[in-house]
Design an enzyme around this catalytic site. Structure first.
Site, short mmCIF file in Angstrom:
data_model
loop_
_atom_site.label_atom_id
_atom_site.label_comp_id
_atom_site.label_asym_id
_atom_site.label_seq_id
_atom_site.Cartn_x
_atom_site.Cartn_y
_atom_site.Cartn_z
N GLU A 215 48.35 54.52 28.87
CA GLU A 215 47.92 53.06 28.88
C GLU A 215 47.03 52.49 27.76
O GLU A 215 47.62 51.58 27.28
CB GLU A 215 47.12 52.60 30.32
CG GLU A 215 47.77 52.84 31.44
CD GLU A 215 47.69 54.37 32.12
OE1 GLU A 215 48.62 54.73 33.12
OE2 GLU A 215 47.04 55.24 31.50
N ASP B 92 51.22 61.88 29.38
CA ASP B 92 50.09 61.30 30.34
C ASP B 92 49.13 60.22 29.96
O ASP B 92 48.93 60.19 28.62
CB ASP B 92 49.34 62.33 31.14
CG ASP B 92 49.27 62.10 32.54
OD1 ASP B 92 49.14 60.78 32.95
OD2 ASP B 92 48.92 62.80 33.41
N ASP C 186 49.53 57.29 39.09
CA ASP C 186 48.96 57.93 40.07
C ASP C 186 48.56 57.10 41.45
O ASP C 186 47.28 56.55 41.56
CB ASP C 186 47.63 58.55 39.39
CG ASP C 186 47.70 59.43 38.43
OD1 ASP C 186 48.80 59.85 38.37
OD2 ASP C 186 46.55 59.63 37.85
#
Length: 395
Positions: free
Chosen positions: A120, A117, A187
């Site tokens: 980025e 997770d 998300d």
């Protein structure tokens, strides 16, 4: 109901950057993993690249130069559930350090799949010119971070002899597919607008060379399973998800649950129940129907994944990919092919119970639901009650 894998989500650790189970809540993870394996269920754990300044590994990682740096200000890149700094995935020593922690605390217990997770990576303040990695400034090389993050685990697992490595990531860059990256779209909002965006995103990802893609069925942010309006959105998303490269249900549902405990990730509250039986008996029956459809396509889906691995072919693709000589196929933006066999026409609007479907020329098409057989090269109008999403099988 078929099940292959269970996920342990984020904040199962004492502090970010410790990459291990919090013994307060997970007293015997070895027995847990073995019990799941006895049921033929694999376990995936969430990994975050953030390192809390209070955690047991922070000082060592600072001393060894394993964290990202900033040119000005305080070295805090994300302040979610603690003041944290990301490990520097562009540094081979940092990649090895994080993998060795994961190997010791997860892989050695039999956990072979990871949810990478925050890939980025996510910053509290996006001053891209301020952050500096081992390989250079964020401005010059920042986009490679998710690829190198995936590389850290892929190369570690490969060195341990693991084959067919696939890990779930929230971001990707050109070349991420080399490192077993299954990318999900992040998300996203629980809305019809967001569902339409996912439809386009998945097709574009596949055409860009990243075939293994998925989305949070129902969206991530919001959605109450007791709300009839959300149940409709969830149902249509679930039907679409059955014909995505990976079918995956996930989301932070409302209302949030009471806090349990006071240490570790206790203040990060769980969402409302999100299993397929949480949406009432009518939706449950529809979910069972589409889970069975997905299960019946298991061998076919694996053949598509094999083709993607060998040739880079997208698993889901625009109509023109399989019918390039059909001029109209180039203008269809609300249908897709699931491999060369299935034509999928998802329902992307609330209250919609009919829709027009274009059947590409050069083939005969049979409805997946029902006995209708149609020649290609024309549009037809089809009924789409809640329990049905139009899908046609190439004959």
């Amino acid at each position: 109901l078929p099940i292959d894998l269970i996920v342990i989500d984020f904040f199962h650790w004492p502090l970010q950057g410790e990459w291990k189970f919090d013994p307060t809540y997970w007293p015997d993870p070895d027995a847990m993993v073995q019990e799941l394996k006895d049921m033929n269920i694999e376990l995936m754990v969430s990994i975050w690249p953030t390192v809390d300044r209070r955690c047991e590994n922070y000082e060592e990682m600072v001393e060894k130069g394993l964290l990202i740096r900033c040119d000005r200000g305080t070295r805090i890149s994300l302040d979610f559930e603690g003041n944290t700094v990301h490990f520097d995935a562009t540094n081979s020593e940092s990649r090895a350090y994080v993998w060795n922690k994961a190997k010791q605390n997860y892989f050695s217990k039999g956990i072979k799949t990871f949810w990478l997770d925050e890939a980025e990576p996510e910053y509290s303040i996006y001053h891209f010119d301020n952050w500096r990695y081992w390989q250079g400034s964020n401005v010059s090389i920042g986009n490679i971070y998710p690829k190198e993050y995936a590389r850290a685990f892929y190369e570690g697992q490969e060195a341990e002899g693991q084959k067919n490595i696939v890990n779930l990531l929230r971001c990707a860059w050109a070349g991420s597919q080399k490192y077993g990256a299954l990318v999900w779209s992040g998300d996203i909002a629980s809305s019809w607008y967001s569902l339409k965006n996912q439809f386009a995103a998945g097709l574009n990802m596949g055409m860009a060379g990243i075939s293994w893609w998925t989305t949070d069925i129902g969206g991530f942010h919001g959605g109450n399973p007791d709300d009839e309006a959300f149940r409709e959105l969830f149902t249509r998303w679930f039907q679409y998800g059955a014909f995505c490269p990976v079918m995956r249900l996930h989301g932070d549902r409302e209302p949030h649950q009471p806090q349990h405990g006071t240490t570790g990730g206790a203040t990060c509250l769980s969402g409302a129940p999100n299993e397929v039986w949480s949406y009432g008996p009518e939706v449950y029956e529809i979910c069972k129907k589409y889970m069975k459809i997905r299960e019946d396509m298991r061998d076919y889906t694996r053949s598509l994944m094999k083709e993607a691995h060998e040739n880079g072919s997208p698993v889901i693709r625009p109509i023109f990919y399989d019918f390039p000589k059909d001029k109209k196929a180039w203008s269809i933006e609300d249908q897709h092919m699931y491999g060369p066999k299935y034509l999928v026409a998802p329902i992307l609007n609330p209250g919609q119970r009919k829709r027009t479907v274009y059947l590409p020329a050069g083939a005969t098409w049979k409805a997946l639901d029902g006995d209708g057989v149609f020649n290609g090269g024309r549009e037809i109008e089809v009924d789409c009650p809640m329990e049905t999403m139009p899908v046609f099988v190439k004959q």
